[in-house]
Design a protein around this motif. Structure first.
Motif, PDB file in Angstrom:
ATOM      1  N   ARG A  30       0.841  -1.198   0.000  1.00 26.49           N
ATOM      2  CA  ARG A  30       0.000   0.000   0.000  1.00 26.49           C
ATOM      3  C   ARG A  30       0.879   1.252   0.000  1.00 26.49           C
ATOM      4  N   ASP A  31       0.348   2.338  -0.491  1.00 23.91           N
ATOM      5  CA  ASP A  31       1.081   3.608  -0.494  1.00 23.91           C
ATOM      6  C   ASP A  31       0.577   4.477   0.649  1.00 23.91           C
ATOM      7  N   PHE A  32       1.383   4.567   1.709  1.00 27.57           N
ATOM      8  CA  PHE A  32       1.024   5.372   2.866  1.00 27.57           C
ATOM      9  C   PHE A  32       1.820   6.677   2.899  1.00 27.57           C
TER      10      PHE A  32
ATOM     11  N   THR B 115       7.151   6.223   6.866  1.00 26.97           N
ATOM     12  CA  THR B 115       8.441   5.839   6.288  1.00 26.97           C
ATOM     13  C   THR B 115       8.450   4.347   5.947  1.00 26.97           C
ATOM     14  N   GLU B 116       9.503   3.909   5.234  1.00 22.40           N
ATOM     15  CA  GLU B 116       9.628   2.491   4.876  1.00 22.40           C
ATOM     16  C   GLU B 116       9.679   1.611   6.122  1.00 22.40           C
TER      17      GLU B 116
ATOM     18  N   PHE C  62      -7.042  -0.530   9.350  1.00 20.49           N
ATOM     19  CA  PHE C  62      -6.686   0.545   8.415  1.00 20.49           C
ATOM     20  C   PHE C  62      -5.821  -0.021   7.277  1.00 20.49           C
ATOM     21  N   TYR C  63      -4.885  -0.870   7.628  1.00 20.76           N
ATOM     22  CA  TYR C  63      -3.971  -1.465   6.642  1.00 20.76           C
ATOM     23  C   TYR C  63      -4.732  -2.295   5.614  1.00 20.76           C
ATOM     24  N   TYR C  64      -5.690  -3.085   6.087  1.00 23.55           N
ATOM     25  CA  TYR C  64      -6.379  -4.000   5.192  1.00 23.55           C
ATOM     26  C   TYR C  64      -7.428  -3.341   4.337  1.00 23.55           C
TER      27      TYR C  64
END
Length: 205
Positions: free
Chosen positions: A142-144, A150-151, A202-204
């Motif tokens: 995902r693009d956060f 950060t990575e 949130f991630y999913y």
């Protein structure tokens, strides 16, 4: 808080109305018994929260919820069902539902409504336990970046979403537990989330 109840079982709707209004914190804006009525009544009453069944004759709660959210992206929908069906859970997560509770846990409904009204996302314990497994085949990265993640923070978010605790994350990413805790605090602040359960959800999405 103003709540709209939609359930094709009238007895359930009336019981919920009685229980919730007795708390003194909830006003029932209306009662519907189908997905179509959910859409109509939402437009009419603009409730704070829509408490809705998933399986209903005709239009399902999921279909109605998707249509409502397409017109009202900030709508707060809390699904209430007798079925802890994996497919339903995944669809509710991706849709942006604010919660998914089992009907048999009646005592958890008012606290869930209170949490949703504060902007939190609420899934019953039975549902939360399933999330990492259900979504394990899910996202490509995902693009956060829009949140300033950060990575390294993204790597920690991935491990939280996979159900790892701080010690396990530290071992996997070659960090100290203290560093993991510090990263998590920063991540939750950036994403304006309350805890690691909300972070996994949130991630999913």
């Amino acid at each position: 808080m103003k709540v709209l109840i939609v359930d094709d079982d009238n007895l359930v709707s009336l019981s919920l109305k009685t229980i919730l209004e007795a708390s003194g914190e909830v006003t029932i804006a209306g009662i519907g018994n189908s997905g179509e009525q959910a859409i109509e009544l939402y437009e009419e009453h603009q409730p704070d929260i829509l408490l809705m069944d998933i399986r209903m004759e005709g239009m399902t709660g999921l279909t109605a919820g998707k249509e409502i959210l397409s017109k009202h992206p900030n709508a707060r929908i809390l699904f209430l069902t007798t079925f802890a069906d994996d497919e339903y859970i995944v669809k509710a997560l991706h849709m942006g539902a604010k919660g998914y509770l089992l009907k048999q846990n009646f005592e958890s409904i008012l606290p869930a409504l209170q949490a949703v009204s504060r902007g939190q996302t609420v899934f019953g314990e039975e549902i939360t336990d399933k999330i990492p497994e259900l979504m394990s085949a899910a996202p490509q990265k995902r693009d956060f970046s829009e949140y300033g993640i950060t990575e390294k923070e993204y790597a920690i978010i991935e491990q939280v979403a996979n159900g790892l605790n701080n010690k396990e994350i530290a071992e996997k990413l070659y960090l100290s537990e203290g560093t993991v805790r510090n990263y998590l605090s920063s991540i939750l602040e950036k994403l304006e989330l309350r805890d690691r359960t909300q972070l996994a959800i949130f991630y999913y999405r």
